[in-house]
Design an enzyme around this catalytic site. Structure first.
Site, PDB file in Angstrom:
ATOM      1  N   ILE A 671       0.807  -1.222   0.055  1.00 33.53           N
ATOM      2  CA  ILE A 671       0.146   0.032   0.034  1.00 33.53           C
ATOM      3  C   ILE A 671       0.844   1.247   0.033  1.00 33.53           C
ATOM      4  CG2 ILE A 671      -1.955  -0.965   1.227  1.00 33.53           C
ATOM      5  CD1 ILE A 671      -1.161   0.320   3.940  1.00 33.53           C
ATOM      6  N   GLY A 672       2.127   1.243   0.063  1.00 32.09           N
ATOM      7  CA  GLY A 672       3.060   2.539   0.055  1.00 32.09           C
ATOM      8  C   GLY A 672       4.179   1.850   0.034  1.00 32.09           C
ATOM      9  N   GLY A 674       8.046   4.117   1.431  1.00 28.92           N
ATOM     10  CA  GLY A 674       8.815   5.068   1.958  1.00 28.92           C
ATOM     11  C   GLY A 674      10.308   4.888   1.772  1.00 28.92           C
ATOM     12  N   GLY A 675      10.943   6.005   2.372  1.00 29.14           N
ATOM     13  CA  GLY A 675      12.312   6.235   2.406  1.00 29.14           C
ATOM     14  C   GLY A 675      13.136   4.898   2.915  1.00 29.14           C
ATOM     15  N   GLY A 677      11.550   1.896   3.825  1.00 29.93           N
ATOM     16  CA  GLY A 677      11.027   0.415   3.425  1.00 29.93           C
ATOM     17  C   GLY A 677       9.565   0.453   2.854  1.00 29.93           C
ATOM     18  N   VAL A 679       5.418  -0.626   2.728  1.00 26.55           N
ATOM     19  CA  VAL A 679       4.316  -0.802   3.766  1.00 26.55           C
ATOM     20  C   VAL A 679       3.361  -1.576   3.426  1.00 26.55           C
ATOM     21  CG1 VAL A 679       2.612   0.261   5.281  1.00 26.55           C
ATOM     22  CG2 VAL A 679       4.960   1.536   4.646  1.00 26.55           C
ATOM     23  N   LYS A 693       5.463  -2.327   8.160  1.00 27.01           N
ATOM     24  CA  LYS A 693       6.640  -1.779   7.422  1.00 27.01           C
ATOM     25  C   LYS A 693       7.815  -3.025   7.130  1.00 27.01           C
ATOM     26  CE  LYS A 693       8.189   2.426   7.975  1.00 27.01           C
ATOM     27  NZ  LYS A 693       8.790   3.666   8.674  1.00 27.01           N
ATOM     28  N   ASP A 806      10.879  15.383  11.836  1.00 28.56           N
ATOM     29  CA  ASP A 806      10.046  15.160  10.664  1.00 28.56           C
ATOM     30  C   ASP A 806       8.751  15.232  10.652  1.00 28.56           C
ATOM     31  OD1 ASP A 806      10.398  15.178   7.693  1.00 28.56           O
ATOM     32  OD2 ASP A 806      10.359  12.981   7.662  1.00 28.56           O
TER      33      ASP A 806
END
Length: 980
Positions: A671-672, A674-675, A677, A679, A693, A806
């Site tokens: 589903i996603g 990221g920087g 890993g 998800v 993740k 962040d």
């Protein structure tokens, strides 16, 4: 001997005997008192009390001074790390005590009424401690000459009436305490013996009384950080002995009074951050000045020529006034000149050439004026310089070669001038250089490969110049580089693949050059890259699939010669327009592009492999080959995960097994990306949903061949430091507004983090990509309060403060009821006790959310999180992204908002149109809190605890007007600049 003489002699002997007995009894009593004091401070792990032994004379105790008769005169235990509550009931039984010094310790509790029994005290120091409550009435201590109670946590109302009996008071220091607001105490101006008066930061308001002129013995007068208003009284000119005068951070108005020049003994004068106006002519007589600080006022006219003759002047700050004309060219010629900041005025003429003549200057700040001429060659030899900022002037000529290589320089900022010449190879000597900004000049030549030796570089901006040649391949050595702006030059050649080694890059802009060749695959390995602009070049080839793993707020590859398929994960609304002007591109999803001829969505490498085996075959064979090959890869991947030995660390009661999680790590559940890993969404047999993740370890040397080919392995991800930071942070956190981490599942090769699943994605999605599901104001307000409470817990509710580092809308996730959770702790830092206060040296964050102090100190603390949260509040109110083209070059939402708050109508105009008129007033209240949070100076930003309180006060039933002046304080009215 006569009987009379014998009688008198016996009487005299008896008197002496009784006196000795009395003194012995007194000393015995005082010994017991001191031993009681020692007992009270038993928790203090120090050796100061080692000498406090019953077998010793009390006069030999450390910190004790006695009178000639053996009675105790002084107790001085200052700066001894004492812990506990002072036993004033015991201390004040010492009948001869004249001095009590307990300052600069760790004392706490309340100061009891017993203190008034120390009636013989002449010297009392309780300053720099951690007391609470109010100060008791001190009227009975009428002999006091020195009273120090500054910075000790006292509150309530100071007993000013007590001062009426202290007519011999020489030093009064009670500043830096959160007292109740009070007008300037008239009792103070009656103390005519005072030579030291420290009342800074203790909530004094109103005008400075004319009676201040009575204190003619003053050598130090500090009234800073209060709420003083009105004019500086002309009676101040009577204080001829004044050596230091501090008025900064008040609301003073008017001109420097006539006669101010009579203060000829003045060495230190700071009236910064007020509203003072007029010229500086009264200061031309102050020849003993060492430091003059008048930044952020409304002064106008010219800088007095006499300043160039001041033989002791070392520090000069006139930043952000309305001064005109030239600076004295002899400025700094006679002294060990150290610091100058005359930025943001209207000054003209050349830069004075002699300020570093004696080799002591550290900071030269002259940006945003109208200076002309060349940069004096003398500064190329000023090896002590740490900051050299002359941007936004009209300087010309060649930059002296040595400027580039100053060994202690942190910032070189020469942007927005008409400077020429190359960047010299001397830059290899700039070992401390963190920020290089030379944008908007006429600099030329090739970028020297020696730039890679400036290993501390965090930001490079060489945009809008005439640089040519290739980008040095050595650029990959800059491991701390976070921002690289090379747009609008004449650079050619390829983008070096070594750029993928710059692990800290978050912002890359190489637009409007003549770069050619393919986009490096290594760009996709940059873990925190947030903005990538390669538009208006001659890049060719395919868009690397590796870019799909990046979390980009901005992507622009337009107007190149790119070909092939736009990767599916980049075919989203957020990147509309990112690929325009590349006629060779095709897409299945992006409008205005021709549809790709094949529906087999495989990687470039896989497509090449298939073509090798299927040239001349039918389309059906190709499709079947794709299908079976993909199934085989998934099967190999699943088997490789299960073959590993896994270690489960639960942080909550678990309702699932590791096998349930492992079985769900497959492509269809992705589903996603990221920087750190990929998800996956996991649906358990009981219907519960989880988010997992998956992080591959970068240091694993045992990755199998089957695994290395799986599309689920981000090349740049790794267990350390992101995995360790996230686990360490989240494992101990229990808060409704912080995402819940159920467990970690680790093996030799990879790691899994199992979270609660949030149905509604991120706040970024709801604000910026799902416009058909726009949030109403009630939902936005509740999200703001909830997210604020989550950050408040991280900053104030943990054993040690957790700095998220962040904070942004994409890291605020929403559950099915739109309740927010702070997420993604891959950059988090738990503040260590060994660090100075709560700052950390980092290279992290996301463009548009990063606090401005990062550009000066490269450090962040909890106040940096507050700034980032302020940006999120601005997103909630305006509906806009942190970075948008409309803001203009080098501007973000903070600067844009603050440029719009000059009137009620313009403020209403920036509120998101999706917010109904009914709630726009409430939205403005939150916007004002956002301006407070994004104040430029970290010290002036509120804590997250205060932010939560302000947001709750700004709720539907508590509309309290908050407006912000230029000093970042709350004021009445609509609003102000907020220090941005």
């Amino acid at each position: 001997m006569s009987a009379a003489k014998t009688c008198r002699k016996n009487l005299h002997f008896l008197y002496l005997l009784s006196l000795i007995c009395l003194l012995t009894a007194t000393n015995s009593d005082e010994l017991q008192i001191l031993l009681n004091i020692k007992t009270e401070f038993q928790k203090s792990k120090i050796n100061v009390f080692d000498s406090w032994d019953p077998n010793n004379s009390v006069c030999n105790f450390t910190g004790i001074t006695c009178n000639a008769d053996g009675s105790i005169k002084e107790i001085d235990l200052s700066k001894n790390r004492l812990v506990g509550a002072p036993p004033f009931d015991s201390i004040c039984q010492l009948q001869s005590l004249e001095k009590l010094s307990l300052g600069s310790n760790f004392l706490h509790g309340r100061v009891t009424e017993d203190l008034k029994n120390c009636v013989r005290l002449q010297y009392l120091d309780l300053g720099n401690n951690f007391f609470s409550g109010s100060i008791p009435d001190l009227s009975s201590i009428g002999r006091l000459q020195f009273l120090y109670m500054n910075k000790s946590g006292f509150s309530g109302t100071f007993p000013w009436n007590s001062l009426e009996n202290m007519t011999s008071l020489v030093a009064l220091s009670v500043g830096d305490n959160p007292f109740d607001p009070t007008p300037f105490p008239t009792e103070v101006v009656k103390l005519k013996q005072l030579n030291w008066l420290y009342l800074s930061n203790c909530s004094i308001e109103g005008q400075i009384p004319a009676g201040i002129g009575n204190l003619t013995e003053l050598i130090n007068l500090e009234l800073a950080l209060n709420h003083l208003s009105g004019k500086i009284p002309p009676e101040i000119a009577k204080l001829r002995k004044l050596w230091q005068f501090e008025l900064y951070d008040n609301d003073l108005t008017g001109k420097l009074p006539v006669g101010f020049g009579n203060l000829t003994s003045l060495e230190m004068f700071d009236a910064s951050r007020n509203y003072l106006e007029g010229d500086l002519s009264e200061l031309r007589f102050l020849t003993q000045l060492v430091s003059l600080q008048l930044l952020k006022n409304e002064f106008s006219g010219q800088v007095p020529a006499e300043f160039g003759d001041f033989e002791r002047l070392v520090n000069l700050s006139l930043y952000k006034n309305k001064l005109t004309g030239p600076l004295p060219q002899t400025l700094g010629l006679w002294t060990d000149f150290n610091f100058i900041d005359v930025s943001e005025n209207f000054l003209t003429g050349p830069i004075p050439p002699n300020m570093c003549k004696n080799g002591k200057m550290t900071e030269l700040l002259m940006l945003q004026n109208k200076f002309t001429g060349e940069i004096p060659a003398s500064y190329a030899n000023c090896t002590t310089l740490t900051r050299f900022r002359v941007s936004n002037n009209s300087l010309s000529g060649v930059v002296p070669s040595g400027i580039w290589g100053l060994p202690n320089i942190n910032i070189i900022d020469i942007a927005l001038n008409d400077l020429e010449g190359p960047i010299s190879s001397d830059i290899k000597n700039a070992k401390a250089l963190g920020q290089l900004n030379a944008a908007n000049n006429r600099l030329s030549g090739e970028l020297p490969p020696e730039v890679s030796k400036a290993l501390a570089l965090v930001a490079i901006d060489l945009s809008y110049n005439q640089f040519s040649g290739e980008i040095p391949t050595t650029i990959g050595e800059l491991k701390q580089l976070g921002r690289l702006h090379l747009q609008y030059n004449m650079l050619s050649g390829t983008i070096p693949n070594s750029i993928g080694s710059c692990d800290s890059l978050s912002d890359v802009n190489m637009a409007h050059n003549s770069l050619s060749g393919p986009i490096p695959l290594s760009l996709g390995s940059l873990p925190i890259l947030n903005s990538l602009n390669l538009s208006e070049n001659q890049l060719f080839g395919r868009i690397p699939v590796s870019l799909s793993s990046l979390r980009l707020n901005l992507l622009d590859l337009s107007n190149n010669r790119l070909t092939g398929t736009i990767p599916e994960s980049l075919s989203i609304k957020a990147y509309n327009g990112s690929f325009a002007g590349n006629n060779g591109l095709c897409s299945q999803n992006v409008k205005y592009f021709r549809r790709c001829s094949s529906n087999c969505r495989v990687s470039r490498e896989l497509r090449t492999l298939i073509i090798c085996f299927t040239v001349g075959s039918f389309a059906l064979v190709v499709s079947l080959g794709c299908f079976f090959y993909s199934r085989k890869r998934e099967k190999n991947h699943d088997r490789s995960l299960k073959e590993d030995s896994w270690d489960v660390k639960p942080f909550h009661l678990l309702s699932f097994t590791e096998d349930e999680i492992l079985d769900s790590i497959k492509q269809e559940n992705l589903i996603g990306k990221g920087g750190s890993g990929n998800v996956y969404k996991v649906v358990l047999a009981n219907g519960e949903k989880l988010a997992v993740k998956h992080i591959w370890n970068i240091d694993s040397g045992s990755q199998r061949k089957t695994r290395s080919s799986t599309p689920m392995q981000p090349k740049h991800a790794g267990k350390s430091p992101e995995f360790d930071a996230e686990v360490q942070t989240l494992a101990s956190i229990r808060h409704v507004n912080v995402v819940k981490l159920y467990c970690s599942i680790t093996s030799e090769d990879s790691s899994l983090l199992v979270y609660e699943y949030l149905e509604n994605g991120s706040l970024w999605d709801r604000l910026h990509t799902c416009m058909e599901m726009a949030l109403d104001w009630e939902a936005r307000y509740e999200i703001a309060v909830g997210a604020a409470k989550g950050l408040e817990y991280l900053h104030h509710g943990c054993e040690r403060p957790v700095i998220h580092r962040d904070v942004k809308s994409s890291n605020i996730l929403l559950d099915e009821f739109l309740k927010p959770r702070i997420a993604d702790f891959g950059l988090a830092k738990i503040v260590q006790a060994t660090l100075s206060k709560d700052s950390v040296h980092i290279i992290a964050g996301t463009l548009g959310y990063i606090a401005p102090e990062y550009g000066y100190t490269y450090k962040v603390n909890v106040k940096s999180d507050v700034y980032s949260f302020g940006v999120v509040l601005m997103e909630l109110v305006t509906g806009r992204r942190p970075i948008e083209p409309e803001y203009g070059e080098n501007k973000d939402i903070v600067k844009w908002v603050c440029s719009k708050v000059n009137g009620r109508e313009s403020v209403l105009g920036i509120v998101d149109s999706n917010i109904s008129e009914t709630y726009k007033e409430e939205a403005i209240k939150v916007l004002k809190i956002a301006i407070l949070c994004t104040t430029r100076l970290p010290a002036l930003r509120p804590s997250m605890r205060s932010v939560v309180q302000m947001l709750e006060d700004a709720g539907p039933s508590k509309l309290v007007g908050i407006s912000v002046g230029r000093d970042g304080r709350k004021k009445e009215g609509l609003g102000g600049e907020g220090e941005v």
